[in-house]
Design a protein around this motif. Structure first.
Motif, short mmCIF file in Angstrom:
data_model
loop_
_atom_site.label_atom_id
_atom_site.label_comp_id
_atom_site.label_asym_id
_atom_site.label_seq_id
_atom_site.Cartn_x
_atom_site.Cartn_y
_atom_site.Cartn_z
N LEU A 151 0.81 -1.21 0.00
CA LEU A 151 0.00 0.00 0.00
C LEU A 151 0.84 1.27 0.00
N LYS A 152 2.06 1.18 0.53
CA LYS A 152 2.94 2.34 0.60
C LYS A 152 4.39 1.88 0.64
N GLY A 153 5.22 2.53 -0.14
CA GLY A 153 6.63 2.19 -0.17
C GLY A 153 7.38 2.95 0.89
N PHE A 154 7.90 2.24 1.87
CA PHE A 154 8.62 2.88 2.97
C PHE A 154 10.06 3.20 2.56
N PRO A 155 10.71 4.16 3.24
CA PRO A 155 12.14 4.43 2.98
C PRO A 155 12.97 3.18 3.25
N THR A 156 14.05 3.04 2.55
CA THR A 156 15.00 1.93 2.66
C THR A 156 14.33 0.57 2.53
N SER A 157 13.28 0.52 1.71
CA SER A 157 12.55 -0.74 1.53
C SER A 157 12.07 -0.88 0.09
N GLY A 158 12.86 -0.34 -0.84
CA GLY A 158 12.43 -0.31 -2.24
C GLY A 158 12.20 -1.67 -2.84
N ALA A 159 13.08 -2.62 -2.57
CA ALA A 159 12.94 -3.95 -3.17
C ALA A 159 11.68 -4.65 -2.66
N PHE A 160 11.42 -4.53 -1.36
CA PHE A 160 10.24 -5.19 -0.80
C PHE A 160 8.97 -4.52 -1.29
N ALA A 161 8.97 -3.18 -1.37
CA ALA A 161 7.80 -2.47 -1.89
C ALA A 161 7.51 -2.88 -3.33
N MET A 162 8.57 -2.99 -4.12
CA MET A 162 8.43 -3.41 -5.51
C MET A 162 7.79 -4.80 -5.58
N ALA A 163 8.25 -5.71 -4.74
CA ALA A 163 7.74 -7.08 -4.75
C ALA A 163 6.29 -7.14 -4.29
N CYS A 164 5.98 -6.41 -3.20
CA CYS A 164 4.62 -6.45 -2.66
C CYS A 164 3.61 -5.82 -3.61
N GLN A 165 3.99 -4.71 -4.24
CA GLN A 165 3.07 -4.06 -5.16
C GLN A 165 2.92 -4.86 -6.45
N ALA A 166 3.97 -5.58 -6.82
CA ALA A 166 3.84 -6.49 -7.97
C ALA A 166 2.87 -7.61 -7.65
N LYS A 167 2.92 -8.12 -6.42
CA LYS A 167 1.99 -9.18 -6.01
C LYS A 167 0.55 -8.65 -6.02
N SER A 168 0.38 -7.41 -5.57
CA SER A 168 -0.97 -6.81 -5.59
C SER A 168 -1.49 -6.69 -7.01
N GLY A 169 -0.64 -6.25 -7.93
CA GLY A 169 -1.05 -6.14 -9.32
C GLY A 169 -1.41 -7.48 -9.92
N LEU A 170 -0.62 -8.48 -9.60
CA LEU A 170 -0.92 -9.84 -10.05
C LEU A 170 -2.28 -10.29 -9.53
N ALA A 171 -2.50 -10.10 -8.23
CA ALA A 171 -3.77 -10.53 -7.63
C ALA A 171 -4.96 -9.82 -8.25
N GLN A 172 -4.81 -8.52 -8.49
CA GLN A 172 -5.92 -7.77 -9.08
C GLN A 172 -6.22 -8.24 -10.50
N SER A 173 -5.18 -8.47 -11.27
CA SER A 173 -5.38 -8.97 -12.63
C SER A 173 -6.03 -10.35 -12.61
N MET A 174 -5.54 -11.22 -11.72
CA MET A 174 -6.11 -12.56 -11.62
C MET A 174 -7.57 -12.51 -11.19
N ALA A 175 -7.88 -11.63 -10.25
CA ALA A 175 -9.27 -11.52 -9.77
C ALA A 175 -10.20 -11.12 -10.91
N ARG A 176 -9.79 -10.14 -11.71
CA ARG A 176 -10.64 -9.68 -12.81
C ARG A 176 -10.80 -10.76 -13.88
N GLU A 177 -9.78 -11.57 -14.04
CA GLU A 177 -9.85 -12.65 -15.03
C GLU A 177 -10.60 -13.87 -14.52
N LEU A 178 -10.35 -14.24 -13.26
CA LEU A 178 -10.82 -15.53 -12.77
C LEU A 178 -12.15 -15.48 -12.02
N MET A 179 -12.48 -14.36 -11.43
CA MET A 179 -13.76 -14.31 -10.71
C MET A 179 -14.94 -14.63 -11.62
N PRO A 180 -14.98 -14.10 -12.87
CA PRO A 180 -16.08 -14.48 -13.75
C PRO A 180 -16.08 -15.96 -14.13
#
Length: 250
Positions: A151-180
Motif C-alpha cells: 500500500l505504501k513504499g517505505f524508505p530503505t525498503s524499495g525492493a520489498f515495496a516493488m515485490a509487494c506491489q507487484a503481487k498486488s497487481g498480479l492478484a488484481q489482474s487474476m481476480a478480474r480474469e478468474l472471478m467471472p
C-alpha cells in the motif's frame, strides 16, 4: 477421501501458515503445506497433530511448483483453497537505501515473492477452473498474503515495496480474469508485526518483541479471516482486505 475439501498452503512457518493449517484441518479439510525446508519442527508437529501433509518446494522454481501441485492432487485431490504465504525478502536487503541495495538481492526478493505468487496462482487456476462450483458458488479460492508495503513504499525498503506491489497487481489482474470463471481471488495486506504463540504461551515477533494488549496481528485471527474469505458467497466476494491491529498507526 477425495470428497473432502483440500487446501494447499505454500510457504511454511510457525505463524500464518501454521495457524491456517490447524484451522483448515479442524474444519474438515485435507491440508498440505509446502516449504523449502519441510522438516521444520513446527511442520512435523502439524503432521502429527493435524494430519497435515508436508511437501518440499522452492516456490520460485516453475518446475518445482508444477511438481508440487501434481503431488498434492495425487495425494489429496484438486485444491479448492490455495494460500500463497511467502514474504520473499532475503536478509541482505533489509533496511538498505536505494543507492546501497544489492541488485541481485532485489531481484531475488522479487522472484521469491511476486514471481512465486505468479507460479502458484497459475497452477491453482489451471486446476480450479475444472472444479464444480461448491455450495457458495465457487470453484476455488486463491489467497495472497501481502504486507503494508503493498500500500505504501517505505524508505530503505524499495525492493520489498516493488515485490509487494507487484503481487498486488498480479492478484488484481487474476481476480478480474478468474472471478467471472468462478474462482475467488483475494489479496490480504497485513499492516502489522505478526505475533505468533511461543512455547511459553506468549505471542511475540522476532524483531518487535512480545505482544502487549493485542498490538500485533494474531495469526490465528488471520487464519479465521482466510477461512471466511473462502466461504464467502460469490454475490459478495471481497478482493482486498487490509488487516491491522486496533492500535496500529497508518
Amino acid at each position: 477421501m477425495m470428497t473432502k475439501e483440500a487446501a494447499l498452503i505454500v510457504g511454511g512457518g510457525p505463524g500464518i501458515s501454521a495457524s491456517c493449517a490447524r484451522l483448515f484441518a479442524r474444519n474438515g479439510m485435507h491440508v498440505g503445506i509446502a516449504a523449502r525446508s519441510p522438516d521444520k519442527p513446527v511442520l512435523q508437529t502439524l503432521e502429527k497433530t493435524h494430519g497435515v501433509r508436508r511437501y518440499a518446494c522452492d516456490a520460485s522454481d516453475p518446475a518445482a511448483v508444477e511438481l508440487l501441485f501434481q503431488n498434492f492432487v495425487r495425494d489429496l485431490g484438486v485444491p479448492t483453497l490455495v494460500v500463497h504465504n511467502i514474504d520473499g525478502r532475503v536478509p541482505g536487503i533489509f533496511r538498505k537505501g536505494i543507492t546501497e541495495a544489492d541488485p541481485s538481492l532485489a531481484f531475488e526478493t522479487l522472484r521469491n515473492s511476486a514471481f512465486s505468487a505468479f507460479l502458484v496462482g497459475q497452477q491453482a487456476a489451471r486446476l480450479m477452473r475444472e472444479n464444480k462450483p461448491g455450495a457458495n458458488g465457487a470453484k476455488g479460492t486463491i489467497i495472497f498474503t501481502n504486507a503494508s508495503a503493498a500500500l505504501k513504499g517505505f524508505p530503505t525498503s524499495g525492493a520489498f515495496a516493488m515485490a509487494c506491489q507487484a503481487k498486488s497487481g498480479l492478484a488484481q489482474s487474476m481476480a478480474r480474469e478468474l472471478m467471472p470463471q468462478g474462482i475467488h481471488v483475494a489479496n490480504v495486506p497485513i499492516d502489522a508485526a505478526i505475533g505468533w504463540t511461543q512455547e511459553d504461551g506468549t505471542r511475540a515477533h522476532r524483531v518487535a518483541g512480545t505482544t502487549v494488549d493485542d498490538n500485533m496481528a494474531d495469526p490465528d485471527r488471520i487464519a479465521e479471516t482466510y477461512l471466511q474469505l473462502h466461504r464467502q458467497h460469490r454475490s459478495t466476494w471481497a478482493f482486498e482486505i487490509v488487516l491491522r491491529p486496533w492500535v496500529e498507526k497508518w
